[in-house]
Design an enzyme around this catalytic site. Sequence first.
Site, PDB file in Angstrom:
ATOM      1  N   LYS A 173     122.604  26.517  32.047  1.00 50.06           N
ATOM      2  CA  LYS A 173     121.628  26.497  31.043  1.00 50.06           C
ATOM      3  C   LYS A 173     120.162  26.478  31.337  1.00 50.06           C
ATOM      4  O   LYS A 173     119.912  25.246  31.795  1.00 50.06           O
ATOM      5  CB  LYS A 173     122.278  25.147  30.178  1.00 50.06           C
ATOM      6  CG  LYS A 173     121.429  25.066  28.816  1.00 50.06           C
ATOM      7  CD  LYS A 173     122.183  24.068  27.953  1.00 50.06           C
ATOM      8  CE  LYS A 173     121.120  23.986  26.952  1.00 50.06           C
ATOM      9  NZ  LYS A 173     121.738  22.964  25.762  1.00 50.06           N
ATOM     10  N   LYS A 217     123.790  30.783  29.505  1.00 48.59           N
ATOM     11  CA  LYS A 217     122.663  30.455  28.172  1.00 48.59           C
ATOM     12  C   LYS A 217     121.371  30.366  28.538  1.00 48.59           C
ATOM     13  O   LYS A 217     121.130  29.499  29.369  1.00 48.59           O
ATOM     14  CB  LYS A 217     123.216  29.212  27.540  1.00 48.59           C
ATOM     15  CG  LYS A 217     122.483  28.894  26.511  1.00 48.59           C
ATOM     16  CD  LYS A 217     123.207  27.709  25.798  1.00 48.59           C
ATOM     17  CE  LYS A 217     122.457  26.940  24.509  1.00 48.59           C
ATOM     18  NZ  LYS A 217     122.339  25.719  24.548  1.00 48.59           N
TER      19      LYS A 217
HETATM   20  C1  PBG Z   1     122.215  21.035  23.040  1.00 49.21           C
HETATM   21  C2  PBG Z   1     122.322  22.536  22.660  1.00 49.21           C
HETATM   22  C3  PBG Z   1     121.224  23.561  22.397  1.00 49.21           C
HETATM   23  C4  PBG Z   1     121.918  24.798  22.140  1.00 49.21           C
HETATM   24  C5  PBG Z   1     123.347  24.489  22.156  1.00 49.21           C
HETATM   25  N1  PBG Z   1     123.431  23.105  22.357  1.00 49.21           N
HETATM   26  C6  PBG Z   1     119.841  23.365  22.136  1.00 49.21           C
HETATM   27  C7  PBG Z   1     119.064  22.589  23.232  1.00 49.21           C
HETATM   28  O1  PBG Z   1     119.536  22.673  24.638  1.00 49.21           O
HETATM   29  O2  PBG Z   1     118.006  22.280  23.048  1.00 49.21           O
HETATM   30  C8  PBG Z   1     121.067  25.848  21.635  1.00 49.21           C
HETATM   31  C9  PBG Z   1     121.686  26.981  21.171  1.00 49.21           C
HETATM   32  C10 PBG Z   1     120.787  28.146  20.397  1.00 49.21           C
HETATM   33  O3  PBG Z   1     119.775  28.135  20.646  1.00 49.21           O
HETATM   34  O4  PBG Z   1     121.299  28.783  19.706  1.00 49.21           O
HETATM   35  N2  PBG Z   1     123.108  20.413  22.770  1.00 49.21           N
END
Ligand code: PBG
Length: 324
Positions: A193, A246
């Site tokens: 991530k 991601k």
């Molecule tokens: C955090 C989380 C995020 C996303 C999914 N889970 C955002 C972040 O890390 O700030 C992002 C998903 C997206 O942008 O579609 N719990």
Amino acid sequence: MVFFRHRRLRRTEGIRDLVRETQLLTTDLIYPIFVKEGLEDKQEVASMPGVYQFPLHQLVDEIAEVEKLGLKSIILFGIPKEKDEIGSQASCETGIVQEAIRLIKEHFPQLVVIADTCLCEFTSHGHCGLLKGQEVDNDTSLTRLAEVAISQARAGADIIAPSNAMDGYVEAIRQGLDQAGFEDIPIMSYAIKFASSFYGPFRDAGESAPKFGNRKTYQMDPANRLEALREALSDEKEGADFLMVKPGLAFLDILRELRQETKLPLVAYNVSGEYAMIKAAAQNGWIDEKAVVLETLTGFKRAGADLIITYFAKDVAYYLKEEG
Ligand code: PBG
């Protein structure tokens, strides 16, 4: 003659169908759903046209539509009424996510319900773990996140998807789930991530932007490829059942490389900013939305994804049905 007639395999639609290497299926798709506590009517997210925050009482109708389109799984995000330092509502038996899971499983027992396990939507500071001073503290966050995962499993979640980016969350959550009797509940780890600017619109939808600083001390540097692979492989050793990359679009190389390093099912997250860009261009009449969406998601599969989390899931299910 040394040149090759590649066009022989492109001559008719029938031949092109025969040699197509990658197929996008409705069963590959996971649809994200936002539930917000205390909302009267569903509310469209300004930066994500077509995506809504739902109140509990409108959830069943929405999921009925999802099921009718042939989608098999959803991932749930919750926005509580009350936020505090430790995100108490994230693990509360009557928390918004727990209520939503119970309601959905009662009406749609076959649907695979994935619970996003993080604190950022639930904490007053908007960070994904617990604070010690101005720092996000890794190890105390782990205990807290395991509590959240257990409460989600207890409410009936089929899969736990931790997105909090702490070190060791797979091990901590696995141990917690096992001790609570949930040895059969898989973990879909947001293993790779990146600290990405493509999450902007999600933070509107999830009301989860950090109140100070950013997430760069826990999410990964987009410039790092080897570090990404190390982190995914450590999650696999800790017991992850799925590995996620991601965002998707700017990181297809990582997805491809991870495909070669692991035998686990791979998930790509087609994130909010990727959705917003396509929507904005399509609304301006600058691109053909359907064609661009299908091309993008086929690209994720070609790169090595088995599953794709996408806000376009309902649209794609509809397109594929139409063509069926
Ligand atoms: C955090 C989380 C995020 C996303 C999914 N889970 C955002 C972040 O890390 O700030 C992002 C998903 C997206 O942008 O579609 N719990």
